[in-house]
Design a protein around this motif. Structure first.
Motif, mmCIF file in Angstrom:
data_model
loop_
_atom_site.group_PDB
_atom_site.id
_atom_site.type_symbol
_atom_site.label_atom_id
_atom_site.label_comp_id
_atom_site.label_asym_id
_atom_site.label_seq_id
_atom_site.Cartn_x
_atom_site.Cartn_y
_atom_site.Cartn_z
ATOM 1 N N GLN A 24 53.327 40.799 123.221
ATOM 2 C CA GLN A 24 51.999 40.355 122.807
ATOM 3 C C GLN A 24 51.268 39.687 123.982
ATOM 4 O OE1 GLN A 24 50.556 41.169 120.037
ATOM 5 N NE2 GLN A 24 48.670 40.107 120.524
ATOM 6 N N ARG A 84 39.430 47.431 119.921
ATOM 7 C CA ARG A 84 40.038 47.904 118.664
ATOM 8 C C ARG A 84 41.477 48.361 118.900
ATOM 9 N NH1 ARG A 84 34.839 49.906 117.681
ATOM 10 N NH2 ARG A 84 35.346 51.946 118.565
ATOM 11 N N MET A 89 48.476 44.029 115.764
ATOM 12 C CA MET A 89 48.929 44.127 114.369
ATOM 13 C C MET A 89 50.306 44.769 114.305
ATOM 14 S SD MET A 89 45.440 44.944 112.132
ATOM 15 C CE MET A 89 45.699 46.667 112.315
ATOM 16 N N LEU A 90 50.535 45.795 115.117
ATOM 17 C CA LEU A 90 51.846 46.446 115.144
ATOM 18 C C LEU A 90 52.919 45.497 115.669
ATOM 19 C CD1 LEU A 90 50.848 49.988 116.452
ATOM 20 C CD2 LEU A 90 51.582 49.394 114.133
ATOM 21 N N GLN A 146 43.659 45.354 119.242
ATOM 22 C CA GLN A 146 43.846 44.726 117.929
ATOM 23 C C GLN A 146 44.906 45.481 117.135
ATOM 24 O OE1 GLN A 146 39.839 44.708 116.313
ATOM 25 N NE2 GLN A 146 39.738 42.480 116.510
ATOM 26 N N THR A 147 44.884 46.801 117.229
ATOM 27 C CA THR A 147 45.883 47.619 116.532
ATOM 28 C C THR A 147 47.273 47.329 117.080
ATOM 29 O OG1 THR A 147 44.252 49.361 116.140
ATOM 30 C CG2 THR A 147 46.573 49.982 115.965
ATOM 31 N N ASP A 191 52.839 42.222 115.386
ATOM 32 C CA ASP A 191 53.077 41.259 114.313
ATOM 33 C C ASP A 191 54.001 41.845 113.254
ATOM 34 O OD1 ASP A 191 51.501 39.367 115.527
ATOM 35 O OD2 ASP A 191 49.727 39.757 114.283
ATOM 36 N N GLU A 192 53.772 43.102 112.935
ATOM 37 C CA GLU A 192 54.618 43.760 111.933
ATOM 38 C C GLU A 192 56.051 43.905 112.455
ATOM 39 O OE1 GLU A 192 54.768 48.055 109.722
ATOM 40 O OE2 GLU A 192 52.807 47.124 110.041
#
Length: 120
Positions: A71, A47, A54-55, A50-51, A57-58
């Motif tokens: 990444q 998890r 996402m960060l 995954q966070t 990607d942002e």
């Protein structure tokens, strides 16, 4: 008199057998707890990664050019942690099997000694 001595010996072996079985139960419970803890840690790490993904990607949407490299590094770290946890779990399973086998053999020896005591 001899009968009482034999009865006492059988009682002693019965107690030792019960103690060995309690040790086996405790070993099984501890293995289960450790396995669950490793599984929970693995899920928490997944998890967390995954966070981070996402960060990343942002951040890429806002023009961060180092995102791809970060990444890839994070993915490598996740694989490395996953591998370490898998190896740890395998070591626990092997140690558990070894200790269980040893305790089973000890218990069988106690059963044999108890059965060798004459009833008369």
């Amino acid at each position: 008199m001899e009968n009482t001595k034999n009865e006492h010996e059988r009682t002693k072996y019965n107690q030792l057998i019960v103690q060995k079985e309690e040790q086996l139960d405790e070993l099984t419970n501890n293995k289960r707890k450790i396995t669950e803890a490793i599984q929970n840690l693995e899920e928490d790490l997944h998890r967390g990664f995954q966070t981070v993904a996402m960060l990343n990607d942002e951040a890429a949407r806002f023009g961060n050019t180092e995102n791809h490299q970060l990444q890839r590094y994070n993915e490598e770290q996740e694989r490395a942690f996953h591998q370490l946890l898998r190896e740890s779990n395998e070591q626990i399973v092997l140690a558990y099997k070894k200790e269980t086998k040893k305790m089973d053999e000890e218990r069988e020896m106690l059963y044999k000694k108890r059965s060798d005591i004459p009833w008369d």
